[in-house]
Design a protein around this motif. Sequence first.
Motif, PDB file in Angstrom:
ATOM      1  N   VAL A  26     -15.227   0.343  -4.671  1.00 23.41           N
ATOM      2  CA  VAL A  26     -14.325   1.351  -5.234  1.00 23.41           C
ATOM      3  C   VAL A  26     -14.933   1.918  -6.511  1.00 23.41           C
ATOM      4  O   VAL A  26     -15.685   1.233  -7.213  1.00 23.41           O
ATOM      5  N   GLY A  27     -14.585   3.152  -6.789  1.00 24.75           N
ATOM      6  CA  GLY A  27     -15.024   3.786  -8.020  1.00 24.75           C
ATOM      7  C   GLY A  27     -13.875   3.874  -9.001  1.00 24.75           C
ATOM      8  O   GLY A  27     -12.924   3.071  -8.951  1.00 24.75           O
ATOM      9  N   PHE A  28     -13.931   4.863  -9.857  1.00 25.94           N
ATOM     10  CA  PHE A  28     -12.939   5.022 -10.928  1.00 25.94           C
ATOM     11  C   PHE A  28     -11.512   5.105 -10.381  1.00 25.94           C
ATOM     12  O   PHE A  28     -10.570   4.677 -11.036  1.00 25.94           O
ATOM     13  N   CYS A  29     -11.357   5.656  -9.172  1.00 29.93           N
ATOM     14  CA  CYS A  29     -10.006   5.879  -8.630  1.00 29.93           C
ATOM     15  C   CYS A  29      -9.400   4.646  -7.974  1.00 29.93           C
ATOM     16  O   CYS A  29      -8.266   4.696  -7.491  1.00 29.93           O
ATOM     17  N   HIS A  30     -10.115   3.543  -7.935  1.00 32.69           N
ATOM     18  CA  HIS A  30      -9.608   2.271  -7.369  1.00 32.69           C
ATOM     19  C   HIS A  30      -9.282   2.360  -5.883  1.00 32.69           C
ATOM     20  O   HIS A  30      -8.449   1.598  -5.395  1.00 32.69           O
ATOM     21  N   SER A  31      -9.883   3.272  -5.145  1.00 34.50           N
ATOM     22  CA  SER A  31      -9.435   3.489  -3.772  1.00 34.50           C
ATOM     23  C   SER A  31     -10.572   3.339  -2.770  1.00 34.50           C
ATOM     24  O   SER A  31     -11.659   3.882  -2.974  1.00 34.50           O
ATOM     25  N   LEU A  32     -10.280   2.629  -1.688  1.00 36.77           N
ATOM     26  CA  LEU A  32     -11.207   2.582  -0.558  1.00 36.77           C
ATOM     27  C   LEU A  32     -11.036   3.855   0.266  1.00 36.77           C
ATOM     28  O   LEU A  32     -10.382   4.807  -0.177  1.00 36.77           O
ATOM     29  N   ASP A  33     -11.576   3.872   1.471  1.00 27.47           N
ATOM     30  CA  ASP A  33     -11.516   5.106   2.258  1.00 27.47           C
ATOM     31  C   ASP A  33     -10.239   5.243   3.092  1.00 27.47           C
ATOM     32  O   ASP A  33     -10.038   6.280   3.712  1.00 27.47           O
ATOM     33  N   THR A  34      -9.392   4.209   3.079  1.00 22.64           N
ATOM     34  CA  THR A  34      -8.118   4.327   3.804  1.00 22.64           C
ATOM     35  C   THR A  34      -7.053   4.856   2.851  1.00 22.64           C
ATOM     36  O   THR A  34      -6.864   4.294   1.763  1.00 22.64           O
ATOM     37  N   MET A  35      -6.364   5.904   3.274  1.00 19.63           N
ATOM     38  CA  MET A  35      -5.355   6.506   2.402  1.00 19.63           C
ATOM     39  C   MET A  35      -4.220   5.509   2.151  1.00 19.63           C
ATOM     40  O   MET A  35      -3.870   4.724   3.039  1.00 19.63           O
ATOM     41  N   ARG A  36      -3.675   5.556   0.953  1.00 17.71           N
ATOM     42  CA  ARG A  36      -2.498   4.744   0.637  1.00 17.71           C
ATOM     43  C   ARG A  36      -1.411   5.653   0.096  1.00 17.71           C
ATOM     44  O   ARG A  36      -1.638   6.418  -0.836  1.00 17.71           O
ATOM     45  N   VAL A  37      -0.232   5.534   0.697  1.00 16.57           N
ATOM     46  CA  VAL A  37       0.890   6.413   0.374  1.00 16.57           C
ATOM     47  C   VAL A  37       2.027   5.573  -0.196  1.00 16.57           C
ATOM     48  O   VAL A  37       2.377   4.531   0.353  1.00 16.57           O
ATOM     49  N   THR A  38       2.588   6.027  -1.318  1.00 13.25           N
ATOM     50  CA  THR A  38       3.684   5.281  -1.940  1.00 13.25           C
ATOM     51  C   THR A  38       5.045   5.919  -1.667  1.00 13.25           C
ATOM     52  O   THR A  38       6.077   5.281  -1.850  1.00 13.25           O
ATOM     53  N   ARG A  39       5.042   7.165  -1.253  1.00 12.73           N
ATOM     54  CA  ARG A  39       6.325   7.824  -1.010  1.00 12.73           C
ATOM     55  C   ARG A  39       6.071   9.071  -0.189  1.00 12.73           C
ATOM     56  O   ARG A  39       5.132   9.817  -0.476  1.00 12.73           O
ATOM     57  N   ALA A  40       6.893   9.273   0.824  1.00 14.44           N
ATOM     58  CA  ALA A  40       6.812  10.506   1.621  1.00 14.44           C
ATOM     59  C   ALA A  40       8.247  10.920   1.903  1.00 14.44           C
ATOM     60  O   ALA A  40       8.908  10.354   2.777  1.00 14.44           O
ATOM     61  N   ALA A  41       8.743  11.872   1.135  1.00 15.71           N
ATOM     62  CA  ALA A  41      10.178  12.204   1.204  1.00 15.71           C
ATOM     63  C   ALA A  41      10.417  13.592   0.638  1.00 15.71           C
ATOM     64  O   ALA A  41       9.529  14.181   0.003  1.00 15.71           O
ATOM     65  N   LEU A  42      11.626  14.090   0.839  1.00 10.43           N
ATOM     66  CA  LEU A  42      11.996  15.385   0.256  1.00 10.43           C
ATOM     67  C   LEU A  42      12.119  15.223  -1.252  1.00 10.43           C
ATOM     68  O   LEU A  42      12.662  14.229  -1.743  1.00 10.43           O
ATOM     69  N   HIS A  43      11.652  16.208  -1.979  1.00 12.62           N
ATOM     70  CA  HIS A  43      11.612  16.142  -3.442  1.00 12.62           C
ATOM     71  C   HIS A  43      12.129  17.490  -3.963  1.00 12.62           C
ATOM     72  O   HIS A  43      11.705  18.533  -3.496  1.00 12.62           O
TER      73      HIS A  43
END
Length: 295
Positions: A26-43
Amino acid sequence: MHSKSLYSRCELCERRCRVDRTAGRVGFCHSLDTMRVTRAALHFWEEPIISGTRGSGTIFFSGCSLGCVYCQNARISRSAVGEEYSPERLAEDMLRLERIGAHNINFVTPTHFAPGITEAIRLARHNGLSIPTVYNTGSYDTVDTVRSLEGLIDVYLPDLKYYRPESAEKLSYAKDYPLVARAAIAEMVRQRPEPVIEEGIMRSGVIVRVLLLPSHLAEAKLSVKYLYDTYGSNIYLSLMNQYTPMPGMTSPLDRKVTHAEYSELVDYAERIGVVNAFIQEDGTQSESFIPDFKL
Ligand code: SF4
């Protein structure tokens, strides 16, 4: 280039870590190549031409390539939390959000997952997605990353966080941010050169957000002037007063923006001729406008 390979020597943002995110690094963004989603909703708390009456179909990703010291979503931006999403699952969620009434699909902090997002948009369009897509970014994207979105993103919603390199270095560890963000925004405007608004909803165009920080009024004015001098009324501006000090902040970031500071910024924008702009009411400074994330 195949989208997956863009993760293997990552240069999606100007950190240009060049790590192989497909091999567990991982680099600066702390993320591997699999997307991680914390919320998917109407806003409902975006600009009115984004939220409309039925809400924006907002998809929040964890991890971030900027890491601002005052981040209001630090719980999700500084680690790999949230559920793993394949492009197929993301496309399904986009279609679900359209079915429940979303005016658009709004990708929040998307830069470090841009290849997965483009793959998901292609799949969702193939399966009938008809509403606009919104790319809601802190603007530390490389120009190549923004180019990879051409024809897939309808509305760009970038920040212009800093005008001065000194502020960018001190607050986001990115001295080159002003130049990087200006180049990214220029590419966005090249792709979406004029606002198209139908029935109160933006179908295509660029809205640049300028978040006023405490004691940074002069810098915010410089950003507004730069944007208006460069793009006139071909873009919208969104002047934001919602800065909320998080615990542990030191002066001047340990307070909210005053009414006088924000009024002066709005008056200044009007005075130089800005007409396409959104402003916020005082009430938006509440912490309750920070969404409740599913971790
Ligand atoms: S997206 Fe992440 S890994 Fe890639 S260059 Fe930016 S910070 Fe580094």
